[in-house]
Write an enzyme that holds these catalytic residues in place. Structure first.
Site, PDB file in Angstrom:
ATOM      1  N   ARG A 155       0.855  -1.214   0.001  1.00  0.00           N
ATOM      2  CA  ARG A 155       0.025   0.175  -0.073  1.00  0.00           C
ATOM      3  C   ARG A 155       0.974   1.269  -0.080  1.00  0.00           C
ATOM      4  O   ARG A 155       1.656   1.315   0.706  1.00  0.00           O
ATOM      5  CB  ARG A 155      -1.007   0.031   1.169  1.00  0.00           C
ATOM      6  CG  ARG A 155      -1.554   1.378   1.463  1.00  0.00           C
ATOM      7  CD  ARG A 155      -2.679   1.184   2.562  1.00  0.00           C
ATOM      8  NE  ARG A 155      -4.013   0.558   1.989  1.00  0.00           N
ATOM      9  CZ  ARG A 155      -5.107   0.801   2.270  1.00  0.00           C
ATOM     10  NH1 ARG A 155      -5.197   1.497   3.643  1.00  0.00           N
ATOM     11  NH2 ARG A 155      -6.150  -0.021   2.125  1.00  0.00           N
ATOM     12  N   HIS A 184      -7.599   0.881  -6.432  1.00  0.00           N
ATOM     13  CA  HIS A 184      -7.758  -0.019  -5.113  1.00  0.00           C
ATOM     14  C   HIS A 184      -8.292  -1.189  -5.371  1.00  0.00           C
ATOM     15  O   HIS A 184      -9.555  -1.420  -5.391  1.00  0.00           O
ATOM     16  CB  HIS A 184      -8.432   0.661  -4.116  1.00  0.00           C
ATOM     17  CG  HIS A 184      -8.348   0.054  -2.653  1.00  0.00           C
ATOM     18  ND1 HIS A 184      -7.681  -1.179  -2.305  1.00  0.00           N
ATOM     19  CD2 HIS A 184      -9.189   0.404  -1.609  1.00  0.00           C
ATOM     20  CE1 HIS A 184      -7.840  -1.430  -1.163  1.00  0.00           C
ATOM     21  NE2 HIS A 184      -8.843  -0.584  -0.817  1.00  0.00           N
ATOM     22  N   GLN A 206     -10.031  -3.847  -3.123  1.00  0.00           N
ATOM     23  CA  GLN A 206     -11.403  -3.558  -2.632  1.00  0.00           C
ATOM     24  C   GLN A 206     -12.610  -4.110  -3.521  1.00  0.00           C
ATOM     25  O   GLN A 206     -13.502  -4.315  -2.919  1.00  0.00           O
ATOM     26  CB  GLN A 206     -11.435  -1.815  -2.516  1.00  0.00           C
ATOM     27  CG  GLN A 206     -12.659  -1.438  -1.732  1.00  0.00           C
ATOM     28  CD  GLN A 206     -13.084  -2.185  -0.306  1.00  0.00           C
ATOM     29  OE1 GLN A 206     -12.168  -1.842   0.353  1.00  0.00           O
ATOM     30  NE2 GLN A 206     -14.428  -2.603  -0.125  1.00  0.00           N
ATOM     31  N   ASP A 208     -17.367   7.210  -1.425  1.00  0.00           N
ATOM     32  CA  ASP A 208     -16.107   7.148  -0.732  1.00  0.00           C
ATOM     33  C   ASP A 208     -15.795   8.273  -0.087  1.00  0.00           C
ATOM     34  O   ASP A 208     -16.467   9.418  -0.543  1.00  0.00           O
ATOM     35  CB  ASP A 208     -15.096   6.633  -1.726  1.00  0.00           C
ATOM     36  CG  ASP A 208     -13.654   6.416  -1.174  1.00  0.00           C
ATOM     37  OD1 ASP A 208     -13.511   6.115   0.294  1.00  0.00           O
ATOM     38  OD2 ASP A 208     -12.515   6.371  -1.949  1.00  0.00           O
ATOM     39  N   CYS A 219     -16.257   1.731   0.704  1.00  0.00           N
ATOM     40  CA  CYS A 219     -15.206   0.895   1.188  1.00  0.00           C
ATOM     41  C   CYS A 219     -14.866   0.803   2.795  1.00  0.00           C
ATOM     42  O   CYS A 219     -14.254   0.128   3.098  1.00  0.00           O
ATOM     43  CB  CYS A 219     -13.937   1.228   0.310  1.00  0.00           C
ATOM     44  SG  CYS A 219     -13.363   2.789   0.202  1.00  0.00           S
ATOM     45  N   ARG A 246     -13.530  -8.484   2.311  1.00  0.00           N
ATOM     46  CA  ARG A 246     -11.999  -8.280   2.219  1.00  0.00           C
ATOM     47  C   ARG A 246     -11.246  -9.503   2.592  1.00  0.00           C
ATOM     48  O   ARG A 246     -10.406  -9.666   2.079  1.00  0.00           O
ATOM     49  CB  ARG A 246     -11.650  -7.174   2.900  1.00  0.00           C
ATOM     50  CG  ARG A 246     -12.193  -5.685   2.397  1.00  0.00           C
ATOM     51  CD  ARG A 246     -11.757  -5.185   1.080  1.00  0.00           C
ATOM     52  NE  ARG A 246     -10.292  -5.520   0.932  1.00  0.00           N
ATOM     53  CZ  ARG A 246      -9.336  -4.364   1.101  1.00  0.00           C
ATOM     54  NH1 ARG A 246     -10.053  -3.046   1.711  1.00  0.00           N
ATOM     55  NH2 ARG A 246      -8.273  -4.313   1.066  1.00  0.00           N
TER      56      ARG A 246
END
Ligand code: CP
Ligand code: NVA
Length: 307
Positions: free
Chosen positions: A104, A131, A134, A219, A259, A287
């Protein structure tokens, strides 16, 4: 099999993605049934985090543990990465010792460089641009709640950010229509808009964008690294708050995803996550299962899969 990485959704074929989502659902059922499945005994996952995380860290670390392997948390504060050791050197060294690596970080080019010099699979666990992990959980969650997402309408509300870019790729790979309702100046990357013009469109009015939608997603307004823009963004994004009454404009079977982490009173109203159409807690749990399915896929030549 040649070395595979997962830097964006485009690294897997449509069929591979669909199989992976279904496998994630199977792994969820196995986990819920208390089944022990340890194909990764003796394997190690390296986890490089240059940004904060709750879900991503816990899902990868727990997933590796449940699979019988180990995970090492590597932050720039405690490794030579934070003291300027070149990415190329770090990639060579770390990949000579572990079996798989997730990263990340900020610029997407960093995961690309790491992948170029790595001898083991690299997973993008969020960059400023994408991402993809996700999206695996999101697609799994839609499939579990509503079945196939093919030919459905998905509405993205808010910033044209890393999550939005991954949704654009998902629209192409999973075959749905994506409507993006973003404030002027915060639209998605124009190159991606052009590449995915067959399945992605900008819709100025958020109420119009929500009409007949099967999935509404939003988001945070200021992503990690954009904290100094929080106040300006809050003013520009205020008309884009997702509320239960926005969902009323959508298809009666609509679901809502985020998310997480969520900011009540900003991108969502205080009551949004309690609305029965919100599936965010399943989305977050998935996840774990999606990460396990991804690691199993990327290491499938090294492990013994069940018959
Ligand atoms: N959704 C997500 O990636 O959460 P974290 O930042 O907590 O990992
Ligand atoms: N767009 C957000 C996602 C967090 C999981 C960020 O990059 O901070």
């Amino acid at each position: 099999m040649s070395l595979r990485h997962f830097l964006t959704l485009s690294d897997l074929t449509k069929q591979e993605l669909e199989n992976l989502i279904k496998r994630a659902s199977e792994l969820r059922k196995m986990q819920h049934a208390g089944e022990i499945y340890q194909p990764f005994v003796g394997r190690t996952l390296g986890m490089i985090f240059e940004k904060s995380s709750t879900r991503t860290r816990i899902s990868f670390e727990t997933g590796m543990g449940q699979f019988g392997g180990n995970a090492i948390f590597l932050s720039p504060n405690d490794t030579q990465l934070g003291r300027g050791e070149p990415l190329e050197d770090s990639a060579r060294v770390i990949s000579s010792m572990v079996d798989i690596i997730m990263i990340r970080t900020f610029g997407h080019e960093k995961v690309e460089t790491f992948a170029e010099y790595s001898s083991v699979p690299i997973i993008n666990a969020l960059t400023d641009e994408y991402h993809p992990c996700q999206l695996l959980a999101d697609m799994q969650t839609y499939y579990e709640h509503r079945g196939s997402i093919e030919n459905k309408i998905v509405t993205w509300v808010g910033d044209g950010n890393n999550m939005c870019s991954s949704f654009m790729q998902a629209a192409n790979q999973f075959g749905f229509e994506l409507r993006v309702a973003a404030p002027y100046g915060f639209e998605p990357d124009p190159k991606l808009m052009e590449r995915f013009s067959h399945c992605v469109s900008l819709v100025e009015n958020v109420q119009d964008a929500a009409k007949d939608s099967n999935l509404i997603v939003t988001d945070v307004w200021a992503s990690m690294g954009q904290e100094s823009e929080q106040n300006t963004r809050a003013r520009r994004f205020a008309p884009y708050q997702v509320t239960p009454s926005l969902l009323d404009k959508a298809d009666p079977e609509v679901v809502f995803m985020h998310c997480l982490p969520a900011h009540r009173g900003e991108e969502i109203s205080h009551d949004m996550l309690n609305d029965p159409r919100s599936v965010v807690w399943d989305e977050a749990e998935n996840r774990l299962h999606a990460q396990k399915a991804l690691m199993e896929f990327l290491l499938k030549d090294k492990i013994k899969l069940p018959a």
